[in-house]
Structures are given as C-alpha cells and as structure tokens.
Enzyme design. Structure first.
Site, short mmCIF file in Angstrom:
data_model
loop_
_atom_site.label_atom_id
_atom_site.label_comp_id
_atom_site.label_asym_id
_atom_site.label_seq_id
_atom_site.Cartn_x
_atom_site.Cartn_y
_atom_site.Cartn_z
N TYR A 1 -29.28 67.13 -32.62
CA TYR A 1 -29.34 68.08 -31.50
C TYR A 1 -27.91 68.42 -31.05
CZ TYR A 1 -29.74 69.68 -26.70
OH TYR A 1 -29.59 70.40 -25.54
N ARG B 1 -32.87 53.16 -6.97
CA ARG B 1 -32.04 53.40 -8.17
C ARG B 1 -32.13 52.20 -9.12
NH1 ARG B 1 -27.02 52.19 -7.62
NH2 ARG B 1 -26.63 53.27 -5.66
N LYS C 1 -39.64 66.64 -23.89
CA LYS C 1 -40.33 67.32 -24.98
C LYS C 1 -41.80 66.88 -25.06
CE LYS C 1 -36.36 69.21 -25.71
NZ LYS C 1 -35.46 68.84 -24.69
N ASP D 1 -33.18 58.73 -32.58
CA ASP D 1 -33.73 59.66 -31.60
C ASP D 1 -35.08 60.13 -32.16
OD1 ASP D 1 -34.46 61.95 -30.20
OD2 ASP D 1 -32.39 62.57 -29.87
O1 P1T Z 1 -32.65 67.94 -22.76
P1 P1T Z 1 -32.62 66.45 -22.64
O2 P1T Z 1 -33.86 65.87 -22.03
O3 P1T Z 1 -31.37 65.93 -22.00
O4 P1T Z 1 -32.64 65.87 -24.15
C1 P1T Z 1 -31.59 66.08 -25.05
C2 P1T Z 1 -32.14 66.02 -26.44
C3 P1T Z 1 -32.02 64.84 -27.16
N1 P1T Z 1 -32.50 64.71 -28.41
C4 P1T Z 1 -33.14 65.74 -29.02
C5 P1T Z 1 -33.64 65.56 -30.41
C6 P1T Z 1 -33.30 66.95 -28.35
O5 P1T Z 1 -33.94 67.94 -28.98
C7 P1T Z 1 -32.78 67.11 -27.03
C8 P1T Z 1 -32.88 68.39 -26.29
N2 P1T Z 1 -33.15 69.48 -27.11
C9 P1T Z 1 -33.28 70.78 -26.66
C10 P1T Z 1 -33.16 71.17 -25.39
C11 P1T Z 1 -33.59 71.76 -27.73
O6 P1T Z 1 -34.02 72.88 -27.44
O7 P1T Z 1 -33.42 71.38 -28.90
#
Ligand code: P1T
Length: 389
Positions: free
Chosen positions: A107, A54, A204, A179
């Site tokens: 988001y 961890r 992504k 972000d």
């Molecule tokens: O899903 P996660 O890995 O926890 O990430 C969150 C997140 C953070 N920032 C942006 C710009 C994002 O698009 C996302 C997650 N977005 C989606 C799941 C979506 O479909 O837009």
C-alpha cells in the site's frame, strides 16, 4: 461462550461480546459503547479493571479479544487507523540503523511511512519481489530486523509464500509482519502459517461499511505484546469506543460479506479477462494468475479485489473511470459498495514513479474493490463505461 475451536463464523459473532465479558455486566448481548474517558477509584494507589480510556476501554477490550481470536493469536490490539497500527509497530520494533525487507508492492501509505522513517531515523529498506522467497533471503543484512509483506498485494495482487518466507526469516532471527487486509482473517491467517505479527487496516473488510477508520495488530509473543500495548497508550494511537462498537457489529457479517465479495469478484475478473479493451487482469482466483496454486495452498479464498490494465494508458483509464455510474470513483476498499480507482493517480500517488514502476503500477492500471451488489448490475455498468472509451 465461544471457544477458539468454534468455527470462524461463530467466533466472529461471539468472542469478546459474551454477556459475562466484564465484571459486573448486566448480561447485555451487545457490548455497550463506553464513552467515559476515566474511571473512579476506591483507593488512591489502586485502580480497577480500567483506569483511563487511552490505556484501556471496555468496548475496545471486547473488540481486542475478538481480534486475537479471528487471527488465532494470543493477543489483539486496536488502533485509530491501519497506519496508526503500522506506525506504532515501527516505533516499537525499529531502532536507528536497522534494515527492513519489504515486498516491492505494498500500500502506498505504508511505503510513504517507510520513506519518512528512512530519512528521519537512518534506517535502510530493501524492497524486493517476494513472490521469489530466495530474493528475500538474498536481501538480508546483519542488521535486518523485519520483513514486511502483503499477500495479495495492493494493488497488483501478487501472492507470496508466507510459510516459506517465515521459515527463512526465523533461521536469520528476523520477524515477519503480514498486512492481512486484502483477504481478511476469514480467508487467511498468517500467524497460523508462521508469521509473527499480523496488521490490518480495519477500515476495509473487517469494519466493512466504509464508515470507520481503524487498525489492528495481532500476535502471540507476550513480551512484544506488552511493548506494543505500552506504546499504544504512550503514543495514544487508539480507536474511539464508538468505532470499536461499529467494528464489533461489522464483524458479525464478515464471513457472509467475504463470500459475496469473492463470488462477485470472480465473475468480474472472468468478464474482464474476456474483454477486448482489457490487456490483463490480476486476480488470484483466476487460473491465469501466476500464484493461483500457492494462494489455494495457504488461504481459504481469493478475496474481492481485482486489478486490470485497460488497453491504452492514462487517458483511456480516466475516460473509463469517469464514465462509470454505479461504481464509486474513490480510494479505499472492502466496503459493501463497489469502489474503483486509479492507483498511479490516487492510492499510490504518494510514492515515487520509480517505486511505482518497480511494483508494476502502470498508468493503465485500474483497481476494483468489488462490493456485494448484484453482479449483473456491476458488469452492465463496466460494459457501458467500456463502450464510452
Ligand atoms: O487507511 P488506514 O486504515 O490507515 O490503512 C492503511 C492501509 C494499510 N494496509 C493496506 C493494505 C491498505 O490498503 C491500507 C489503506 N489502503 C487504502 C486507503 C487504499 O485505498 O488502498
């Protein structure tokens, strides 16, 4: 050995995975998946490079070096999801009573997290249209701690001037978080533009194959890095070694994928812009985009995300989405396969209708994550679905 002055394409393949990256390595070309949760000591009072997975794991160690390199940052940290990275960052930076200024389009899960913190820790948040930097400055209060930006935003693809906002923020002693999920470090490096901290949903483009949930933070400040790293361990918001391996592997083709995502997205955006059943198209690579010139100034590309408003409303949007055969109707983005979704009913359903209206997320809005398939197959699928509406 890859150096920081090597090109992105070289660094995204080599950094962190040099054969000599660990003491005692056997010259392996690919970082092994270290599954062991704990590491034996020779002495009670002294541990080796790793102690407990961890707090540190060799596969994650390789990936975190690469994360830092890709954003031209001194430090990189890996997390179990984008939201785990965001929550760890908020936990580290924000105290009860603090104020955050955010882009009004973010988001939905990020806004949901903000709303949770707002109620629990009595923080205040001002969401403003960051395409106008002066509105950011106008929103500042004496207790403003940080600015939270996306550029382009999810899902309306607004672009903000990261350098100008960073300059304003630093005059007021406020930190800038960007972000950078939508453009990926291949197209944009917010730290080079003046931002303090970059966060990514690794899920992504960076992982790229819709098979990993992950997050990352990149930054230059050593003291802040130590604090976030402490909380990465204290909260346990870490990724698994197997996921780290998949991300190291996915990153090797990031530049190839991004170029194809972008050329396909531009073709689709142009097709949509000329379609009689489309009201408007949001894509920073179209000259009609209000921040087209700004995006060219601060980024090397426009990315693979396109949003558009279909003529009509929710009924027409749903009919269109359910008629597609090649596009997959699903949340998420950035994988090699094309995905499509309805933000108001899916990714941004977790925020209030008022917040959606403020961000411009209408019931006719459709968001496309353009994959790397053949663009003519994609356009033919869109055309047959439009014909059914
Ligand atoms: O899903 P996660 O890995 O926890 O990430 C969150 C997140 C953070 N920032 C942006 C710009 C994002 O698009 C996302 C997650 N977005 C989606 C799941 C979506 O479909 O837009």
């Amino acid at each position: 050995m890859a150096k920081q002055n090597h090109s992105f394409n070289t660094r995204s393949i080599h950094v962190g995975e040099e054969p000599e990256y660990l003491e005692g390595s056997k010259g392996e070309v690919v970082a092994p998946i270290y599954l062991s949760t704990t590491y034996a000591r020779q002495e009670v009072k002294k541990h080796g490079q790793f102690e407990y997975s961890r707090s540190g794991n060799p596969t994650r160690f390789a990936l975190e070096k690469r994360y830092a390199s890709l954003e031209h940052a001194n430090y990189g940290l890996g997390f179990g999801s984008g939201l785990a990275a965001e929550a760890t960052l908020l936990f580290t930076l924000i105290n009860p009573g603090d104020h955050i200024v955010g882009f009004d389009d973010l988001y939905g899960g990020t806004k949901r997290l903000f709303n949770q913190w707002k109620e629990k820790y009595k923080i205040t948040i001002s969401l403003v249209d960051a395409t106008q930097p002066k509105l950011i400055e106008a929103a500042f209060q004496s207790d403003t701690k940080l600015i939270w930006l996306e550029s382009p935003t999810n899902p309306t693809l607004k672009v903000c001037d990261i350098a100008a906002i960073s300059e304003i923020a630093h005059r007021h002693n406020v930190l800038v978080v960007v972000d950078n999920t939508f453009l990926s470090p291949y197209f944009q490096n917010p730290i080079v533009l003046g931002a303090d901290i970059v966060v990514h949903s690794i899920t992504k483009y960076i992982a790229g194959h819709s098979d990993v949930i992950g997050g990352a933070i990149m930054l230059n400040d050593k003291e802040l890095y130590e604090k976030i790293k402490f909380n990465q361990n204290a909260l346990g918001s870490v990724p698994s070694p197997f996921d780290c391996y998949l991300v190291l592997r996915g990153l090797k083709t990031l530049s190839l994928r991004m170029d194809r995502h972008q050329s396909n997205a531009l073709a689709i955006a142009q097709y949509l812009e000329n379609h009689p059943k489309v009201d408007c198209v949001y894509y920073p690579g179209l000259q009609s985009h209000p921040q087209y010139a700004l995006n060219i100034k601060q980024a090397k590309g426009f990315g693979g995300m396109v949003s558009f408003e279909i003529k009509g409303g929710e009924k027409e949007a749903v009919q269109f989405l359910e008629s597609l055969e090649l596009f997959t109707l699903a949340e998420s983005l950035g994988g090699v396969e094309s995905l499509i979704e309805h933000p108001a009913l899916m990714t941004h359903a977790s925020i209030t209708k008022k917040e959606r209206e403020q961000a411009g997320i209408k019931d006719s809005l459709i968001r496309v994550s353009v994959g790397v398939e053949d663009k003519d197959d994609l356009i033919n699928d869109l055309e047959q679905a439009f014909n059914k509406v």
